[in-house]
Write a protein that holds these residues in place. Structure first.
Motif, PDB file in Angstrom:
ATOM      1  N   ILE A 120      -0.110   5.555   6.238  1.00 55.79           N
ATOM      2  CA  ILE A 120       0.186   4.180   6.347  1.00 55.79           C
ATOM      3  C   ILE A 120       1.558   3.745   7.348  1.00 55.79           C
ATOM      4  CG2 ILE A 120       0.813   2.253   5.264  1.00 55.79           C
ATOM      5  CD1 ILE A 120      -0.500   3.280   2.615  1.00 55.79           C
ATOM      6  N   ALA A 121       2.529   4.509   7.248  1.00 58.29           N
ATOM      7  CA  ALA A 121       3.647   4.821   8.291  1.00 58.29           C
ATOM      8  C   ALA A 121       4.446   3.452   8.163  1.00 58.29           C
ATOM      9  CB  ALA A 121       3.359   5.081   9.548  1.00 58.29           C
ATOM     10  N   GLU A 122       4.555   2.968   6.956  1.00 59.48           N
ATOM     11  CA  GLU A 122       5.276   1.474   6.567  1.00 59.48           C
ATOM     12  C   GLU A 122       6.685   1.602   7.161  1.00 59.48           C
ATOM     13  OE1 GLU A 122       8.303  -0.296   4.612  1.00 59.48           O
ATOM     14  OE2 GLU A 122       7.414   1.390   3.570  1.00 59.48           O
ATOM     15  N   SER A 123       7.261   2.708   7.111  1.00 52.87           N
ATOM     16  CA  SER A 123       8.662   2.837   7.494  1.00 52.87           C
ATOM     17  C   SER A 123       9.075   4.273   7.741  1.00 52.87           C
ATOM     18  CB  SER A 123       9.649   2.259   6.578  1.00 52.87           C
ATOM     19  OG  SER A 123       9.927   3.011   5.594  1.00 52.87           O
ATOM     20  N   PRO A 124       9.938   4.730   8.896  1.00 52.40           N
ATOM     21  CA  PRO A 124      10.296   6.214   8.959  1.00 52.40           C
ATOM     22  C   PRO A 124      10.656   6.875   7.700  1.00 52.40           C
ATOM     23  CG  PRO A 124      10.834   4.537  10.906  1.00 52.40           C
ATOM     24  CD  PRO A 124      10.558   3.941   9.837  1.00 52.40           C
ATOM     25  N   SER A 125      11.648   5.869   6.988  1.00 52.58           N
ATOM     26  CA  SER A 125      12.164   6.611   5.748  1.00 52.58           C
ATOM     27  C   SER A 125      11.453   7.124   4.635  1.00 52.58           C
ATOM     28  CB  SER A 125      13.386   5.718   5.350  1.00 52.58           C
ATOM     29  OG  SER A 125      12.640   4.486   4.817  1.00 52.58           O
ATOM     30  N   MET A 126      10.209   6.222   4.440  1.00 55.22           N
ATOM     31  CA  MET A 126       9.075   6.244   3.567  1.00 55.22           C
ATOM     32  C   MET A 126       8.415   7.633   3.914  1.00 55.22           C
ATOM     33  SD  MET A 126       9.150   4.657   0.759  1.00 55.22           S
ATOM     34  CE  MET A 126       7.393   4.794   0.309  1.00 55.22           C
ATOM     35  N   SER A 127       8.114   7.729   5.214  1.00 51.56           N
ATOM     36  CA  SER A 127       7.393   8.857   5.698  1.00 51.56           C
ATOM     37  C   SER A 127       7.938  10.067   5.579  1.00 51.56           C
ATOM     38  CB  SER A 127       6.951   8.601   7.208  1.00 51.56           C
ATOM     39  OG  SER A 127       6.165   7.369   7.536  1.00 51.56           O
ATOM     40  N   GLU A 128       9.349  10.052   5.772  1.00 48.73           N
ATOM     41  CA  GLU A 128      10.203  11.356   5.835  1.00 48.73           C
ATOM     42  C   GLU A 128      10.170  11.759   4.287  1.00 48.73           C
ATOM     43  OE1 GLU A 128      13.677  10.313   7.571  1.00 48.73           O
ATOM     44  OE2 GLU A 128      13.062  10.044   9.727  1.00 48.73           O
ATOM     45  N   PHE A 129      10.367  10.986   3.382  1.00 52.82           N
ATOM     46  CA  PHE A 129      10.720  11.280   2.002  1.00 52.82           C
ATOM     47  C   PHE A 129       9.137  11.779   1.487  1.00 52.82           C
ATOM     48  CE2 PHE A 129       9.568   9.956  -2.304  1.00 52.82           C
ATOM     49  CZ  PHE A 129      10.682  10.741  -2.963  1.00 52.82           C
ATOM     50  N   ALA A 130       7.943  11.163   1.773  1.00 51.25           N
ATOM     51  CA  ALA A 130       6.704  11.743   1.408  1.00 51.25           C
ATOM     52  C   ALA A 130       6.373  13.006   1.904  1.00 51.25           C
ATOM     53  CB  ALA A 130       5.735  10.644   1.879  1.00 51.25           C
ATOM     54  N   GLN A 131       6.774  13.418   3.045  1.00 51.38           N
ATOM     55  CA  GLN A 131       6.721  14.581   3.673  1.00 51.38           C
ATOM     56  C   GLN A 131       7.576  15.703   3.312  1.00 51.38           C
ATOM     57  OE1 GLN A 131       7.550  13.701   8.083  1.00 51.38           O
ATOM     58  NE2 GLN A 131       5.537  13.670   8.354  1.00 51.38           N
ATOM     59  N   ALA A 132       8.739  15.244   2.923  1.00 53.42           N
ATOM     60  CA  ALA A 132       9.680  16.288   2.035  1.00 53.42           C
ATOM     61  C   ALA A 132       9.230  16.431   0.699  1.00 53.42           C
ATOM     62  CB  ALA A 132      11.194  15.685   2.173  1.00 53.42           C
ATOM     63  N   ARG A 133       8.476  15.545   0.147  1.00 57.76           N
ATOM     64  CA  ARG A 133       8.141  15.776  -1.383  1.00 57.76           C
ATOM     65  C   ARG A 133       6.909  16.545  -1.258  1.00 57.76           C
ATOM     66  NH1 ARG A 133      10.933  16.607  -5.600  1.00 57.76           N
ATOM     67  NH2 ARG A 133       9.356  16.674  -7.392  1.00 57.76           N
ATOM     68  N   SER A 134       6.234  16.645  -0.265  1.00 60.97           N
ATOM     69  CA  SER A 134       5.075  17.455  -0.168  1.00 60.97           C
ATOM     70  C   SER A 134       5.299  18.889  -0.017  1.00 60.97           C
ATOM     71  CB  SER A 134       3.983  16.682   0.934  1.00 60.97           C
ATOM     72  OG  SER A 134       3.446  15.466   0.599  1.00 60.97           O
ATOM     73  N   ALA A 135       6.337  18.876   0.832  1.00 61.69           N
ATOM     74  CA  ALA A 135       6.850  20.535   0.969  1.00 61.69           C
ATOM     75  C   ALA A 135       7.324  21.041  -0.058  1.00 61.69           C
ATOM     76  CB  ALA A 135       7.814  20.271   2.222  1.00 61.69           C
ATOM     77  N   ARG A 136       8.030  20.121  -0.765  1.00 64.59           N
ATOM     78  CA  ARG A 136       8.765  20.714  -2.011  1.00 64.59           C
ATOM     79  C   ARG A 136       7.683  21.015  -2.890  1.00 64.59           C
ATOM     80  NH1 ARG A 136      13.751  19.760  -4.419  1.00 64.59           N
ATOM     81  NH2 ARG A 136      14.136  21.179  -6.086  1.00 64.59           N
ATOM     82  N   LEU A 137       6.732  20.320  -3.306  1.00 60.62           N
ATOM     83  CA  LEU A 137       5.652  20.533  -4.297  1.00 60.62           C
ATOM     84  C   LEU A 137       4.715  21.817  -3.957  1.00 60.62           C
ATOM     85  CD1 LEU A 137       4.101  17.154  -5.165  1.00 60.62           C
ATOM     86  CD2 LEU A 137       5.531  18.548  -6.512  1.00 60.62           C
ATOM     87  N   GLN A 196       0.779  -1.143   0.046  1.00 58.60           N
ATOM     88  CA  GLN A 196       0.030   0.156   0.094  1.00 58.60           C
ATOM     89  C   GLN A 196       0.773   1.331  -0.108  1.00 58.60           C
ATOM     90  OE1 GLN A 196      -2.683  -0.555   3.472  1.00 58.60           O
ATOM     91  NE2 GLN A 196      -4.242  -1.501   2.310  1.00 58.60           N
ATOM     92  N   SER A 197       1.925   1.122   0.783  1.00 59.89           N
ATOM     93  CA  SER A 197       2.817   2.453   0.763  1.00 59.89           C
ATOM     94  C   SER A 197       3.523   2.684  -0.539  1.00 59.89           C
ATOM     95  CB  SER A 197       3.971   2.200   1.909  1.00 59.89           C
ATOM     96  OG  SER A 197       4.856   3.297   1.902  1.00 59.89           O
ATOM     97  N   ARG A 198       3.943   1.681  -1.233  1.00 58.01           N
ATOM     98  CA  ARG A 198       4.484   1.777  -2.380  1.00 58.01           C
ATOM     99  C   ARG A 198       3.623   2.344  -3.572  1.00 58.01           C
ATOM    100  NH1 ARG A 198       7.912   1.187   0.831  1.00 58.01           N
ATOM    101  NH2 ARG A 198       9.877   0.143   0.456  1.00 58.01           N
ATOM    102  N   ALA A 199       2.242   1.840  -3.348  1.00 57.70           N
ATOM    103  CA  ALA A 199       1.173   1.937  -4.449  1.00 57.70           C
ATOM    104  C   ALA A 199       0.857   3.594  -4.347  1.00 57.70           C
ATOM    105  CB  ALA A 199       0.206   1.012  -4.057  1.00 57.70           C
ATOM    106  N   HIS A 200       0.776   3.901  -2.908  1.00 58.98           N
ATOM    107  CA  HIS A 200       0.532   5.305  -2.950  1.00 58.98           C
ATOM    108  C   HIS A 200       1.727   6.310  -3.511  1.00 58.98           C
ATOM    109  CE1 HIS A 200      -3.718   5.286  -1.513  1.00 58.98           C
ATOM    110  NE2 HIS A 200      -3.153   4.243  -0.280  1.00 58.98           N
TER     111      HIS A 200
END
Length: 222
Positions: A110-127, A80-84
């Motif tokens: 989904i909080a599958e892993s801390p690294s995925m959550s950090e990446f998604a947050q950073a990308r959202s801020a960049r957009l 699910q994390s990779r799909a989103h």
């Protein structure tokens, strides 16, 4: 099913995953095959953005359908994390920033892993940054379609051609027959110089011989 999934994952052809999806429809391997298939379409679609916008949009839509199908039939947090994440990349590639940010928020939730959550947050801020939005909007407005190879190259118009150069030659025989010219004077001086010689004349030679004969006769006298 897992073995066929592993073999198909290295092909680079999204259609190859169809064998796993159709043969083993109720397995985790089939769900991952749909996700891998969608990611292959996503990769091809992003590359096509640089030369064929229409084809790129079709490939990205195929990717979306495959990934959504994988997401609908799975409760695996990793899948699910990779799909989103992949869905967010599709929306981002098409310039739909709000939809992409919502997908990144799903990855964080989904909080599958801390690294995925950090990446998604950073990308959202960049957009959310204005310069990122401006660049993606500019990129999506460009037409990267190659030129039609069947058309001949255009030729310059008559107005763009330079004028013909001046091909007239100067008259180099104008003063050759003028005795008063400097060139005529130079020729006369050369002719006069060639007639002069340092050798004695015939008269001078005769006088020398006669003097030599007289001197020898005087020397032989008793």
């Amino acid at each position: 099913a897992t073995l066929e999934l592993i073999e198909a994952s290295g092909s680079g052809d999204p259609e190859v995953f169809g064998s796993v999806i159709n043969t083993y429809p109720d397995t985790k391997a089939a769900q991952w095959a749909k996700l891998y298939q969608g990611n292959d379409y996503l990769f091809q679609g992003v590359n096509a953005l640089y030369n064929d916008r229409e084809n790129a949009e079709q490939l990205l839509e195929d990717a979306r359908q495959s990934i959504k199908s994988a997401l609908a039939g799975s409760t695996d947090s990793l899948l699910q994390s990779r799909a989103h994440l992949s869905l967010a990349r599709i929306d981002e590639s098409l310039g739909d920033f709000d939809a992409a940010i919502e997908q990144y928020k799903q990855v964080v939730a989904i909080a599958e892993s801390p690294s995925m959550s950090e990446f998604a947050q950073a990308r959202s801020a960049r957009l959310a940054e204005s310069n990122t939005v401006e660049f993606i909007e500019w990129f999506n407005s460009q037409d990267f379609s190659p030129a039609e190879p069947a058309l001949p190259p255009s030729l310059p118009g008559a107005d763009g051609l330079p004028d013909l150069p001046d091909l007239d030659l100067p008259d180099i025989t104008a003063d050759l027959t003028d005795p008063s010219s400097d060139e005529s004077s130079d020729l006369e001086m050369e002719e006069a110089a060639t007639t002069e010689t340092d050798e004695p004349t015939t008269t001078d030679a005769t006088e020398i011989i006669e003097e030599s004969t007289t001197e020898e006769a005087d020397s032989d006298a008793p």
